[in-house]
Each structure stands twice: as structure tokens, then as C-alpha cells.
Scaffold this motif. Structure first.
Motif, PDB file in Angstrom:
ATOM      1  N   GLU A 185      -7.935  -6.376 -13.975  1.00 23.25           N
ATOM      2  CA  GLU A 185      -8.119  -7.183 -12.764  1.00 23.25           C
ATOM      3  C   GLU A 185      -8.858  -8.480 -13.071  1.00 23.25           C
ATOM      4  OE1 GLU A 185      -9.383  -6.552  -8.100  1.00 23.25           O
ATOM      5  OE2 GLU A 185      -9.823  -4.993  -9.563  1.00 23.25           O
ATOM      6  N   GLY A 186      -8.299  -9.579 -12.582  1.00 26.47           N
ATOM      7  CA  GLY A 186      -8.879 -10.887 -12.803  1.00 26.47           C
ATOM      8  C   GLY A 186      -8.369 -11.593 -14.038  1.00 26.47           C
ATOM      9  N   HIS A 187      -7.464 -10.951 -14.790  1.00 27.18           N
ATOM     10  CA  HIS A 187      -6.934 -11.524 -16.025  1.00 27.18           C
ATOM     11  C   HIS A 187      -5.402 -11.552 -15.975  1.00 27.18           C
ATOM     12  CE1 HIS A 187     -10.867 -11.419 -17.986  1.00 27.18           C
ATOM     13  NE2 HIS A 187     -11.031 -10.241 -17.412  1.00 27.18           N
ATOM     14  N   PRO A 188      -4.768 -12.397 -16.788  1.00 26.03           N
ATOM     15  CA  PRO A 188      -3.309 -12.454 -16.804  1.00 26.03           C
ATOM     16  C   PRO A 188      -2.692 -11.104 -17.153  1.00 26.03           C
ATOM     17  CG  PRO A 188      -4.238 -14.325 -17.992  1.00 26.03           C
ATOM     18  CD  PRO A 188      -5.381 -13.394 -17.700  1.00 26.03           C
ATOM     19  N   GLY A 189      -1.643 -10.743 -16.444  1.00 27.15           N
ATOM     20  CA  GLY A 189      -0.949  -9.496 -16.709  1.00 27.15           C
ATOM     21  C   GLY A 189      -1.425  -8.322 -15.885  1.00 27.15           C
ATOM     22  N   TYR A 190      -2.397  -8.554 -14.996  1.00 28.77           N
ATOM     23  CA  TYR A 190      -2.827  -7.448 -14.126  1.00 28.77           C
ATOM     24  C   TYR A 190      -1.928  -7.405 -12.902  1.00 28.77           C
ATOM     25  CZ  TYR A 190      -5.367  -4.552 -10.857  1.00 28.77           C
ATOM     26  OH  TYR A 190      -5.696  -3.569  -9.950  1.00 28.77           O
ATOM     27  N   VAL A 191      -1.262  -6.275 -12.714  1.00 29.29           N
ATOM     28  CA  VAL A 191      -0.384  -6.086 -11.557  1.00 29.29           C
ATOM     29  C   VAL A 191      -0.766  -4.761 -10.901  1.00 29.29           C
ATOM     30  CG1 VAL A 191       1.982  -5.873 -10.730  1.00 29.29           C
ATOM     31  CG2 VAL A 191       1.477  -7.349 -12.690  1.00 29.29           C
ATOM     32  N   GLU A 192      -1.247  -4.836  -9.691  1.00 32.12           N
ATOM     33  CA  GLU A 192      -1.641  -3.624  -8.971  1.00 32.12           C
ATOM     34  C   GLU A 192      -0.403  -2.804  -8.643  1.00 32.12           C
ATOM     35  OE1 GLU A 192      -4.366  -2.342  -5.105  1.00 32.12           O
ATOM     36  OE2 GLU A 192      -3.810  -4.436  -5.430  1.00 32.12           O
ATOM     37  N   HIS A 193      -0.559  -1.500  -8.695  1.00 32.10           N
ATOM     38  CA  HIS A 193       0.551  -0.614  -8.356  1.00 32.10           C
ATOM     39  C   HIS A 193       0.017   0.494  -7.461  1.00 32.10           C
ATOM     40  CE1 HIS A 193       4.472   1.267  -8.851  1.00 32.10           C
ATOM     41  NE2 HIS A 193       3.859   2.425  -9.022  1.00 32.10           N
ATOM     42  N   ARG A 194       0.800   0.826  -6.439  1.00 30.28           N
ATOM     43  CA  ARG A 194       0.410   1.888  -5.512  1.00 30.28           C
ATOM     44  C   ARG A 194       0.991   3.193  -6.017  1.00 30.28           C
ATOM     45  NH1 ARG A 194      -3.508   1.431  -1.938  1.00 30.28           N
ATOM     46  NH2 ARG A 194      -3.347   3.360  -0.828  1.00 30.28           N
ATOM     47  N   TRP A 195       0.125   4.122  -6.359  1.00 32.62           N
ATOM     48  CA  TRP A 195       0.573   5.395  -6.923  1.00 32.62           C
ATOM     49  C   TRP A 195       0.665   6.457  -5.831  1.00 32.62           C
ATOM     50  CZ3 TRP A 195       2.291   4.310 -11.558  1.00 32.62           C
ATOM     51  CH2 TRP A 195       1.644   3.339 -12.337  1.00 32.62           C
ATOM     52  N   ALA A 196       0.721   7.709  -6.217  1.00 33.19           N
ATOM     53  CA  ALA A 196       0.716   8.819  -5.276  1.00 33.19           C
ATOM     54  C   ALA A 196      -0.621   8.869  -4.539  1.00 33.19           C
ATOM     55  CB  ALA A 196       0.949  10.133  -6.029  1.00 33.19           C
ATOM     56  N   SER A 197      -0.655   9.591  -3.434  1.00 32.02           N
ATOM     57  CA  SER A 197      -1.919   9.820  -2.745  1.00 32.02           C
ATOM     58  C   SER A 197      -2.647  10.990  -3.396  1.00 32.02           C
ATOM     59  CB  SER A 197      -1.688  10.124  -1.265  1.00 32.02           C
ATOM     60  OG  SER A 197      -1.118  11.415  -1.106  1.00 32.02           O
ATOM     61  N   LEU A 198      -3.958  11.011  -3.257  1.00 34.34           N
ATOM     62  CA  LEU A 198      -4.751  12.119  -3.786  1.00 34.34           C
ATOM     63  C   LEU A 198      -4.290  13.437  -3.164  1.00 34.34           C
ATOM     64  CD1 LEU A 198      -7.182  13.084  -5.482  1.00 34.34           C
ATOM     65  CD2 LEU A 198      -8.636  12.591  -3.505  1.00 34.34           C
ATOM     66  N   ARG A 199      -4.055  13.424  -1.872  1.00 36.35           N
ATOM     67  CA  ARG A 199      -3.619  14.631  -1.175  1.00 36.35           C
ATOM     68  C   ARG A 199      -2.317  15.178  -1.792  1.00 36.35           C
ATOM     69  NH1 ARG A 199      -4.058  16.398   4.211  1.00 36.35           N
ATOM     70  NH2 ARG A 199      -5.103  14.439   4.774  1.00 36.35           N
ATOM     71  N   ASP A 200      -1.347  14.285  -1.994  1.00 35.42           N
ATOM     72  CA  ASP A 200      -0.055  14.738  -2.508  1.00 35.42           C
ATOM     73  C   ASP A 200      -0.168  15.265  -3.931  1.00 35.42           C
ATOM     74  OD1 ASP A 200       1.318  14.231  -0.181  1.00 35.42           O
ATOM     75  OD2 ASP A 200       2.114  12.295  -0.844  1.00 35.42           O
ATOM     76  N   ALA A 201      -0.917  14.565  -4.788  1.00 36.88           N
ATOM     77  CA  ALA A 201      -1.036  15.006  -6.182  1.00 36.88           C
ATOM     78  C   ALA A 201      -1.646  16.400  -6.264  1.00 36.88           C
ATOM     79  CB  ALA A 201      -1.865  14.008  -6.979  1.00 36.88           C
ATOM     80  N   VAL A 202      -2.728  16.627  -5.526  1.00 36.95           N
ATOM     81  CA  VAL A 202      -3.367  17.944  -5.549  1.00 36.95           C
ATOM     82  C   VAL A 202      -2.411  19.002  -4.979  1.00 36.95           C
ATOM     83  CG1 VAL A 202      -5.291  19.323  -4.681  1.00 36.95           C
ATOM     84  CG2 VAL A 202      -5.687  16.970  -5.444  1.00 36.95           C
ATOM     85  N   ARG A 203      -1.695  18.651  -3.915  1.00 36.67           N
ATOM     86  CA  ARG A 203      -0.760  19.610  -3.304  1.00 36.67           C
ATOM     87  C   ARG A 203       0.365  19.977  -4.262  1.00 36.67           C
ATOM     88  NH1 ARG A 203       3.872  18.614  -0.558  1.00 36.67           N
ATOM     89  NH2 ARG A 203       3.352  16.399  -0.333  1.00 36.67           N
ATOM     90  N   TRP A 204       0.952  18.988  -4.953  1.00 33.55           N
ATOM     91  CA  TRP A 204       2.029  19.289  -5.904  1.00 33.55           C
ATOM     92  C   TRP A 204       1.553  20.281  -6.959  1.00 33.55           C
ATOM     93  CZ3 TRP A 204       3.017  13.416  -7.011  1.00 33.55           C
ATOM     94  CH2 TRP A 204       3.637  12.838  -5.896  1.00 33.55           C
ATOM     95  N   ILE A 205       0.360  20.042  -7.486  1.00 26.36           N
ATOM     96  CA  ILE A 205      -0.173  20.914  -8.541  1.00 26.36           C
ATOM     97  C   ILE A 205      -0.438  22.312  -8.008  1.00 26.36           C
ATOM     98  CG2 ILE A 205      -2.144  21.292 -10.074  1.00 26.36           C
ATOM     99  CD1 ILE A 205      -2.360  18.135 -10.125  1.00 26.36           C
ATOM    100  N   ARG A 206      -1.119  22.397  -6.871  1.00 24.64           N
ATOM    101  CA  ARG A 206      -1.482  23.703  -6.314  1.00 24.64           C
ATOM    102  C   ARG A 206      -0.242  24.506  -5.939  1.00 24.64           C
ATOM    103  NH1 ARG A 206      -6.164  25.241  -4.354  1.00 24.64           N
ATOM    104  NH2 ARG A 206      -5.229  26.056  -2.425  1.00 24.64           N
ATOM    105  N   GLU A 207       0.736  23.858  -5.278  1.00 23.41           N
ATOM    106  CA  GLU A 207       1.917  24.588  -4.829  1.00 23.41           C
ATOM    107  C   GLU A 207       2.831  24.974  -5.987  1.00 23.41           C
ATOM    108  OE1 GLU A 207       3.732  22.552  -1.522  1.00 23.41           O
ATOM    109  OE2 GLU A 207       1.943  22.804  -0.267  1.00 23.41           O
ATOM    110  N   ALA A 208       2.603  24.365  -7.157  1.00 22.90           N
ATOM    111  CA  ALA A 208       3.310  24.781  -8.370  1.00 22.90           C
ATOM    112  C   ALA A 208       2.525  25.839  -9.138  1.00 22.90           C
ATOM    113  CB  ALA A 208       3.578  23.574  -9.265  1.00 22.90           C
ATOM    114  N   GLY A 209       1.440  26.327  -8.549  1.00 17.60           N
ATOM    115  CA  GLY A 209       0.672  27.410  -9.148  1.00 17.60           C
ATOM    116  C   GLY A 209      -0.431  26.998 -10.083  1.00 17.60           C
ATOM    117  N   GLY A 210      -0.742  25.691 -10.152  1.00 18.09           N
ATOM    118  CA  GLY A 210      -1.738  25.209 -11.090  1.00 18.09           C
ATOM    119  C   GLY A 210      -3.066  24.854 -10.449  1.00 18.09           C
TER     120      GLY A 210
END
Length: 293
Positions: free
Chosen positions: A163-188
Motif C-alpha cells: 500500500e502506497g507504492h507502485p503495484g499495490y492493487v487492493e482485492h476483495r477476498w472471501a468474508s471471514l464468516r464464509d471462510a470459517v463456514r466452508w472449513i467447518r462444514e467440510a469437517g475441519g
């Protein structure tokens, strides 16, 4: 700290942004005395079968693993999943969606670098990519080092891509809720990766841990190659405060880039519950006769 089990539950292969194959990582982990291993590629589980097969052939126990990128408080945070079903359709679909924006982001990174006179960065970065869906800043960094723009990857990140330097591009990733849910519902079990890296304010960090716990997260990396030793007791205390199990992992990417090798960390603090104790039924055990003589 007592090392009762040499577990390394965080590393990366060529399937994401590492430089070794899953088989080469397994061999390196085994040579360094690792007994329980997990490959945790970024947003990708395509290397899991290879890693598990190689680990068991060498006599190591194995936990499936992944490191999911999420956006929290306008910051990219990583959540490690351990011990999940690698064939779970919902997890696979979620990871595919998370990977989806990386190509466009990479093109924009290259465009910004071209504006400061660094031409052909996208094509250069692609030469280091094992999986084109997972082109990342690390691949650009390797290109800039080999092209002589910077001496090493830390210099790349000091001058570019952050951030603040050439080549920094923000990206919107998964939500915390979804990431934890995917893992838990897959048994992890979901684990906050290297929390000391995020540079949150105390309030933001407390909010991360609180929301993670609320969504069903179960662990936090305490001893990791991405923490300073002075941070181990800080996150040991956070684990106790929030009732989280503790994980341990080198975050190894490459023999030439990573300052902590597989299996070379100190043990977890005695007062903590190791995350693998929560996952005993999910560990893929090596056959007793499989260890090389």
C-alpha cells in the motif's frame, strides 16, 4: 516450551506460491523430523492428494490444509483450514470464487509497474507460476529480483506491491464468516494464520478474534515462522483468552526465501491445547510399515 510432537501445519508448494512440489516439500519435512504435516496452499486444494500420498509414503501423518484469503477491516487476513474433507464441493466452489479475481488484479499490478518503467512484469511473473489461477504478488517479486530491479524479495515489498507504492492493487477476498463456514462444514478446524502480521490496532485485533470465535473458529497460530519469538507469548495469551487451540507452522515457501525451514520452530507453550488434539479423527495416519528404512 516443550516439543512433544514436531508438527508443521503451514507451508506452500508450486500449486500456489511456493517453489517446491508437494513431493519435494514432503521429503524436506521428513528430513527435518516433521511427524505431522499439512500443505496449506493459498485458496487451492489441488495439491492435497499428492501431499498426503507423499507424506504417508515417508511415514509422516498428514492433515489436509488450505490457507484462505479473507478481507477483514479492509485488510487481507489469512485463515488456515486443517483436517477437512478435500472432496467437499462447497469448499471447492468457495475457493474457486476466491481465486477468480487474481488474474485481473495481476494485470493491474503489471500496468502500474509499467507506469514506473518496469515493462513486461505480467509475462515475467507468469514464468514463476505453477497454477495461473493463483498468480500473486510473490510471483511478481521473484521476477523483479531475477530481472535485477531489486536485490531480494523484501526489497521488492519495501519499494513496490504494498500500500502506497507502485503495484499495490487492493482485492476483495472471501468474508471471514464464509471462510470459517466452508472449513467447518467440510469437517475441519479454522485457524487464524500469523495474527502478528496484520498490524491491526488492539481494537481491530480484538474484533478479529471475537468475530472469528463467534463464527466457530477454533485455533490460532502461536508459533509460526511469520512471528518474532517475542510474539509467541502474546498470541499464547490470546489463545487462552478466547479459548482457542494453538497451531504451529513454518509458513515455508522456498529454500531461498523463507527464513524458517520446515519443522525448525520451537514447540508450543505447555499451557495451550495443540490444534491437532481437536483433529485426531481427521489425521491421515501413515501405515506402520511405510517409513523408509
Amino acid at each position: 516450551m516443550t516439543l512433544l510432537l514436531n508438527a508443521d501445519l503451514h507451508c506452500h508448494s508450486v500449486v500456489s506460491d511456493g517453489t517446491l512440489t508437494p513431493e519435494e516439500l514432503a521429503a524436506r519435512a521428513h528430513a527435518n523430523g516433521v511427524q505431522l504435516w499439512a500443505l496449506t496452499d493459498h485458496d487451492e486444494i489441488g495439491g492435497q492428494h499428492r501431499a498426503a500420498t507423499a507424506a504417508q509414503a515417508l511415514g509422516m501423518d498428514y492433515l489436509t490444509g488450505v490457507e484462505i484469503s479473507v478481507t477483514f477491516a479492509d485488510t487481507t487476513v489469512h485463515i488456515v483450514g486443517l483436517g477437512f474433507d478435500a472432496h467437499d464441493a462447497q469448499l471447492a466452489q468457495g475457493l474457486a470464487a476466491t481465486r477468480g479475481g487474481r488474474g485481473e488484479r495481476a494485470q493491474e499490478i503489471a500496468r502500474q509497474l509499467a507506469q514506473v518503467g518496469i515493462m513486461g512484469a505480467y509475462e515475467g511473473a507468469l514464468r514463476y507460476v505453477g497454477n495461473p489461477e493463483l498468480i500473486s504478488r510473490t510471483h511478481f517479486a521473484r521476477h523483479l529480483v531475477d530481472a535485477g530491479v531489486c536485490r531480494d524479495t523484501p526489497e521488492v515489498f519495501r519499494r513496490f506491491l504494498t500500500e502506497g507504492h507502485p503495484g499495490y492493487v487492493e482485492h476483495r477476498w472471501a468474508s471471514l464468516r464464509d471462510a470459517v463456514r466452508w472449513i467447518r462444514e467440510a469437517g475441519g478446524a479454522a485457524v487464524i494464520a500469523h495474527p502478528g502480521r496484520y498490524r491491526f490496532t488492539p481494537t481491530e485485533e480484538y474484533a478479529l478474534f471475537s468475530e472469528f470465535k463467534q463464527h466457530g473458529g477454533e485455533g490460532v497460530e502461536v508459533v509460526t515462522g511469520s512471528h518474532m519469538p517475542s510474539e509467541y507469548p502474546i498470541y499464547a495469551a490470546m489463545a487462552q483468552e478466547f479459548g482457542l487451540a494453538a497451531s504451529r507452522g513454518s509458513d515455508f515457501h522456498s529454500p531461498h526465501e523463507s527464513h524458517t525451514d520446515l519443522g525448525q520452530l520451537p514447540g508450543l507453550p505447555d499451557q495451550l491445547t495443540p490444534v491437532w488434539e481437536l483433529l485426531q479423527g481427521r489425521i491421515l495416519r501413515a501405515p506402520a510399515s511405510s517409513a523408509p528404512t
